[in-house]
Scaffold this motif. Structure first.
Motif, PDB file in Angstrom:
ATOM      1  N   GLY A  35      -4.473   0.191  -6.702  1.00 11.54           N
ATOM      2  CA  GLY A  35      -5.174  -0.553  -7.619  1.00 11.54           C
ATOM      3  C   GLY A  35      -6.092  -1.700  -6.834  1.00 11.54           C
ATOM      4  N   MET A  36      -5.767  -2.254  -5.759  1.00 10.59           N
ATOM      5  CA  MET A  36      -6.741  -3.102  -5.051  1.00 10.59           C
ATOM      6  C   MET A  36      -7.891  -2.188  -4.367  1.00 10.59           C
ATOM      7  N   MET A  51      -9.166   6.013 -13.701  1.00 13.42           N
ATOM      8  CA  MET A  51      -9.094   6.916 -12.660  1.00 13.42           C
ATOM      9  C   MET A  51      -7.499   7.174 -12.554  1.00 13.42           C
ATOM     10  N   ASN A  52      -6.754   5.773 -12.693  1.00 13.11           N
ATOM     11  CA  ASN A  52      -5.378   5.939 -12.158  1.00 13.11           C
ATOM     12  C   ASN A  52      -4.558   6.922 -13.368  1.00 13.11           C
ATOM     13  N   ILE A  53      -5.220   6.717 -14.563  1.00 16.41           N
ATOM     14  CA  ILE A  53      -4.530   7.660 -15.537  1.00 16.41           C
ATOM     15  C   ILE A  53      -4.881   9.250 -15.799  1.00 16.41           C
ATOM     16  N   GLY A  58      -1.510   9.078  -5.831  1.00 13.09           N
ATOM     17  CA  GLY A  58      -2.069   8.002  -4.930  1.00 13.09           C
ATOM     18  C   GLY A  58      -2.811   8.482  -3.685  1.00 13.09           C
ATOM     19  N   THR A  59      -2.196   9.580  -3.072  1.00 13.49           N
ATOM     20  CA  THR A  59      -3.151  10.106  -2.053  1.00 13.49           C
ATOM     21  C   THR A  59      -4.596  10.630  -2.426  1.00 13.49           C
ATOM     22  N   ALA A  60      -4.558  11.407  -3.411  1.00 14.09           N
ATOM     23  CA  ALA A  60      -5.873  11.950  -3.780  1.00 14.09           C
ATOM     24  C   ALA A  60      -6.724  10.904  -4.299  1.00 14.09           C
ATOM     25  N   GLN A  61      -6.291   9.823  -5.079  1.00 11.50           N
ATOM     26  CA  GLN A  61      -7.215   8.682  -5.289  1.00 11.50           C
ATOM     27  C   GLN A  61      -7.642   8.058  -4.023  1.00 11.50           C
ATOM     28  N   LEU A  62      -6.706   7.517  -3.025  1.00 12.90           N
ATOM     29  CA  LEU A  62      -7.112   6.518  -2.110  1.00 12.90           C
ATOM     30  C   LEU A  62      -7.958   7.573  -0.991  1.00 12.90           C
ATOM     31  N   GLY A  63      -7.758   8.851  -0.890  1.00 18.22           N
ATOM     32  CA  GLY A  63      -8.421   9.505   0.049  1.00 18.22           C
ATOM     33  C   GLY A  63     -10.000   9.954  -0.625  1.00 18.22           C
TER      34      GLY A  63
ATOM     35  N   PHE B  15     -13.728  11.607 -11.773  1.00 14.58           N
ATOM     36  CA  PHE B  15     -12.388  11.463 -12.231  1.00 14.58           C
ATOM     37  C   PHE B  15     -11.542  12.761 -12.745  1.00 14.58           C
ATOM     38  N   ILE B  16     -12.591  13.295 -13.694  1.00 17.90           N
ATOM     39  CA  ILE B  16     -11.802  14.362 -14.437  1.00 17.90           C
ATOM     40  C   ILE B  16     -11.679  15.449 -13.641  1.00 17.90           C
ATOM     41  N   LEU B  17     -12.510  15.801 -12.481  1.00 16.38           N
ATOM     42  CA  LEU B  17     -12.546  17.108 -11.620  1.00 16.38           C
ATOM     43  C   LEU B  17     -11.437  16.532 -10.511  1.00 16.38           C
ATOM     44  N   VAL B  18     -11.561  15.484 -10.214  1.00 14.02           N
ATOM     45  CA  VAL B  18     -10.352  15.283  -9.137  1.00 14.02           C
ATOM     46  C   VAL B  18      -9.283  15.390  -9.965  1.00 14.02           C
ATOM     47  N   GLY B  19      -9.078  14.741 -11.099  1.00 13.90           N
ATOM     48  CA  GLY B  19      -7.741  15.077 -11.764  1.00 13.90           C
ATOM     49  C   GLY B  19      -7.345  16.464 -11.993  1.00 13.90           C
ATOM     50  N   LEU B  20      -8.400  17.299 -12.346  1.00 12.31           N
ATOM     51  CA  LEU B  20      -7.970  18.878 -12.167  1.00 12.31           C
ATOM     52  C   LEU B  20      -7.640  19.122 -10.903  1.00 12.31           C
ATOM     53  N   ALA B  21      -8.217  19.035  -9.964  1.00 16.71           N
ATOM     54  CA  ALA B  21      -7.791  19.241  -8.454  1.00 16.71           C
ATOM     55  C   ALA B  21      -6.413  18.516  -8.025  1.00 16.71           C
ATOM     56  N   THR B  22      -5.950  17.795  -9.190  1.00 14.65           N
ATOM     57  CA  THR B  22      -4.514  17.305  -8.619  1.00 14.65           C
ATOM     58  C   THR B  22      -3.542  17.878  -9.501  1.00 14.65           C
ATOM     59  N   THR B  23      -3.892  18.209 -10.858  1.00 11.46           N
ATOM     60  CA  THR B  23      -2.971  18.740 -11.814  1.00 11.46           C
ATOM     61  C   THR B  23      -2.843  20.086 -11.842  1.00 11.46           C
TER      62      THR B  23
END
Lengths: 241, 113
Positions: A35-36, A51-53, A58-63, B15-23
């Motif tokens: 979050g921070m 983005m969080n939802i 975590g890894t993909a977000q932080l990376g 966000f949507i594309l990174v979300g797809l690359a995650t899910t």
């Protein structure tokens, strides 16, 4: 004993929840730091929670945050996220049998919610247990608990970061978090070689256009890890001889 | 996206594309079941991707200052403190406290950028 589907779901859910509860405490600092970190690259609270939802990883977000912040091309951001998530292809294959007899809606939901912690906790009993309602409860309840913890504590991190002065270098929290994800991996020798090669290559190739150096570094790291695995296997045979 | 804050609407596409690359990787086999098997060479190669990618992001982050290689900087000292804390303690907060504490002490206390 009540053997109706909903009773089985609840029984499985209770057991899964208590099996996972101790592990879930470890999620709290991660969620707050994520979050921070999202606020530190300039996201509004709405963008950060969006983005969080949407991403929930975590890894993909932080990376991807440093890449998003530096305006890297979209394909590079997505390719990096894919590389960071590839381990889940293996987890997904390993736990897939646990969803036997279930419909595709539940499978998509379960796939979206798959995390390292729930995988490690649940995979064994998902294989053994016959009743599919029990299995679904056993998997979904700790998964939803993970989701709730992740969203709540990320929100706390987002709100807390807003009141911390800019010159406190909060963006470095993401670097620390990524290092801590890397450390347990580096305990295995070939993995350490993959990381060392990937890190060194990324520094040397920093001048490549469009940050292509990172993608090249990932391939170099994979190749080096592979090679190290071979040498290690051959070294062990040599010891026996 | 030249200024530091203020992203445009394309951020949501990211966000949507990174979300797809995650899910998609997570849902892959859970949704497909055992209809497809991953070749074992590919499985072994995939194991190294996260470590290579993480190091590819973190190492330049620590060793480069304004794009130039400069290993002696406060971020490296903070990284060493972080790793030491993680190896010596099981407390999940301590590496963050040690790393940020070192960085802030060097940057704000001693003025070392």
């Amino acid at each position: 004993m009540d053997t109706s589907p909903s009773a089985q779901f609840r029984a499985g859910g209770r057991e899964g929840f208590f099996a996972f509860l101790p592990l879930s405490v470890g999620l709290i600092p991660w969620a707050m730091v994520t979050g921070m970190a999202m606020v530190s690259v300039g996201f509004s609270p709405l963008q950060a929670m969006g983005m969080n939802i949407i991403v929930f990883a975590g890894t993909a977000q932080l990376g991807t945050l440093p890449l998003i912040a530096s305006g890297a091309p979209l394909w590079l951001i997505v390719a990096t996220a894919l590389a960071l998530n590839l381990r889940f292809v293996i987890f997904s294959a390993a736990i897939a049998q646990g969803f036997r007899g279930m419909g595709s809606g539940v499978r998509w939901l379960s796939g979206h919610l798959l995390t390292d912690g729930v995988f490690a906790t649940c995979v064994a009993k998902m294989m053994e247990t016959e009743d599919r309602h029990w299995r679904l409860g056993y998997y979904l309840v700790p998964s939803i608990w993970t989701w709730l913890l992740w969203q709540c504590f990320a929100l706390i991190g987002v709100l807390a970061a807003g009141s911390i002065p800019k010159n406190w270098s909060l963006e470095f929290m993401a670097t620390i978090a990524l290092m801590l994800l890397l450390l347990p991996m580096a305990k295995m020798r070939p993995m350490l070689v993959a990381a060392a090669a990937g890190g060194a290559a990324a520094v040397m190739l920093k001048g490549m256009p469009l940050k292509l150096g990172l993608i090249a570094a990932i391939f170099i790291g994979i190749g080096a890890g592979f090679a190290a695995e071979h040498w290690q296997a051959r070294g062990k045979e040599g010891d026996k001889a | 996206m030249s200024q530091e804050t203020g992203y445009d609407a394309s951020l949501w596409l990211i966000f949507i594309l990174v979300g797809l690359a995650t899910t998609l990787p997570r849902a892959s086999f859970i949704v497909l079941g055992s209809r497809i098997l991953l070749p074992s060479v590919l499985q072994r190669a995939l194991r190294y991707a996260p470590a290579a990618a993480l190091a590819g992001i973190v190492v330049p982050d620590i060793l480069l200052v304004n794009g130039d290689l400069s290993p002696f900087n406060p971020k490296l000292a903070a990284a060493i403190a972080t790793v030491a804390a993680a190896m010596l303690s099981r407390n999940p907060w301590l590496p963050f406290i040690a790393g940020m504490g070192t960085l802030l002490t060097l940057r704000m206390g001693l003025g070392w950028q």
